[in-house]
Design an enzyme around this catalytic site. Structure first.
Site: not given
Ligand SMILES: NC(=O)c1ccc[n+]([C@@H]2O[C@H](COP(=O)([O-])OP(=O)(O)OC[C@H]3O[C@@H](n4cnc5c(N)ncnc54)[C@H](O)[C@@H]3O)[C@@H](O)[C@H]2O)c1
Length: 325
Positions: A72, A143, A233, A237
């Site tokens: 990927k 997510q 993280d 905290k």
């Molecule tokens: N660990 C994993 O396997 C994995 C896989 C995919 C994505 N992710 C991570 O998940 C996170 C979300 O991805 P996504 O595709 O849902 O993104 P997305 O842009 O669709 O959604 C993110 C949301 O978070 C909100 N947001 C931003 N800052 C914030 C804060 N301080 N407090 C609360 N809400 C806040 C935004 O307004 C948005 O609605 C990203 O960090 C991404 O890298 C992790």
């Protein structure tokens, strides 16, 4: 000239297949089991970073028992939503395990959303209290949606979701859509603290920050709770992470790799990999009061197990475009 063909699946093609989340959860759990048995090749993901807090990661994996191999190539650009674009985009390539030839290329948005939700559901199956009723979601994007969907399968007693987002518009849309989709009370809250307090399960899904200024304090998190950060993280905290009785991850080797890249400056010692918990090598939840976190970084085995399902179904129902190599 080569007469080899691969199947190209656009985002719309993948979505049209309508693969149930239950099947994705089963495939992801099986991938973790096979990893525990030593049947998985999944090196830590190298990445490039064209902008601050942006990444493009290469995520290869091979699951011999599933005959799933591939890569990927996924990006996360935090400035995208302001441009009207999704944060995550990318492609996934599956290879033939006998010849190495690429057999399928697909948009990876659906796979990334669903397999991450599925990994949270697998973690919750072993680490959350079985009677978990309240789910706190911080970050109501892709997510926030897929994790809720998957947790409704793993946690049969869910009644309420407390949702928080810094964007009022995103929060409103989430509450409307999730209320339509699920038979749950979806309550918008106006602070991260309100989403965490009293929640049995907390999923944080805001952007991943290289220099985080996390908000969530140990005292906000309920004894007996299960937390699954998807944004490294960035939200929790260090003292909140240290307050956990068990600090797990989907892959300690990958966590260590990220630490060497400058992330995770202050995290507790890892108790177990999810694969060790799924296989029974290490105990999951042992009592109703334990505070447990699974720092899920996202593993390419989850992608390949899910992409295999997608490819098989696409061939069966003849969706996609054949391209010559
Ligand atoms: N660990 C994993 O396997 C994995 C896989 C995919 C994505 N992710 C991570 O998940 C996170 C979300 O991805 P996504 O595709 O849902 O993104 P997305 O842009 O669709 O959604 C993110 C949301 O978070 C909100 N947001 C931003 N800052 C914030 C804060 N301080 N407090 C609360 N809400 C806040 C935004 O307004 C948005 O609605 C990203 O960090 C991404 O890298 C992790």
């Amino acid at each position: 000239m080569s007469n080899h063909e691969l199947l190209y699946l656009s985002q719309a093609d993948v979505e049209k297949l309508n693969i149930p989340i239950k099947e994705v959860i089963q495939a992801v759990e099986e991938a973790f089991k096979q990893k525990a048995e030593g049947y998985a090749e999944v090196p830590p993901k190298p990445g490039i970073h064209p902008q601050k807090d942006a990444f493009i990661h290469a995520m290869p994996a091979y699951l011999p028992k599933m005959k799933a191999a591939g890569l990927k190539w996924v990006s996360g650009f935090p400035g995208n939503p302001k441009r009207g674009l999704p944060y995550i985009s990318g492609l996934l390539i599956l290879n033939n395990v006998e010849t190495g030839f690429p057999i399928c290329a697909m948009d990876c948005t659906w796979v990334t959303a669903k397999r991450t939700g599925a990994a949270t559901a697998v973690a919750a199956k072993y680490l959350a209290r079985e009677d978990s009723k309240i789910l706190g979601i911080l970050g109501c994007g892709a997510q926030g949606r897929s994790n809720l969907e998957a947790l409704t399968v793993a946690c049969k007693h869910l009644e309420e979701v407390k949702a928080y987002d810094i964007s009022e518009k995103n929060l409103k849309r989430y509450v409307t859509e999730m209320t339509d989709e699920h038979d749950l009370k979806i309550t918008p809250v106006d602070s991260a603290r309100k989403a965490v307090e009293d929640s049995d399960i907390v999923v944080t899904a805001g952007p991943i920050l290289r220099d985080p200024t996390p908000l969530i304090e140990a005292s906000w998190f309920k004894d007996g709770g299960f937390a699954c950060p998807l944004d490294f993280d960035s939200c929790w905290k260090p003292e909140a992470m240290r307050s956990m009785d068990k600090f797990c991850t989907d892959d300690a080797q990958q966590l260590e790799y990220y630490r060497q890249q400058g992330y995770f400056a202050d995290i507790p010692k890892v108790y177990a990999n999810l694969s060790e918990i799924v296989s029974g090598e290490k105990l999951g939840r042992e009592n109703p009061n334990e505070r447990i976190m699974s720092m899920n970084l996202g593993l390419a085995i989850e992608d390949m197990a899910t992409a295999k399902l997608v490819h098989e179904k696409a061939k069966k129902v003849r969706i996609g475009t054949k391209l010559s190599l």
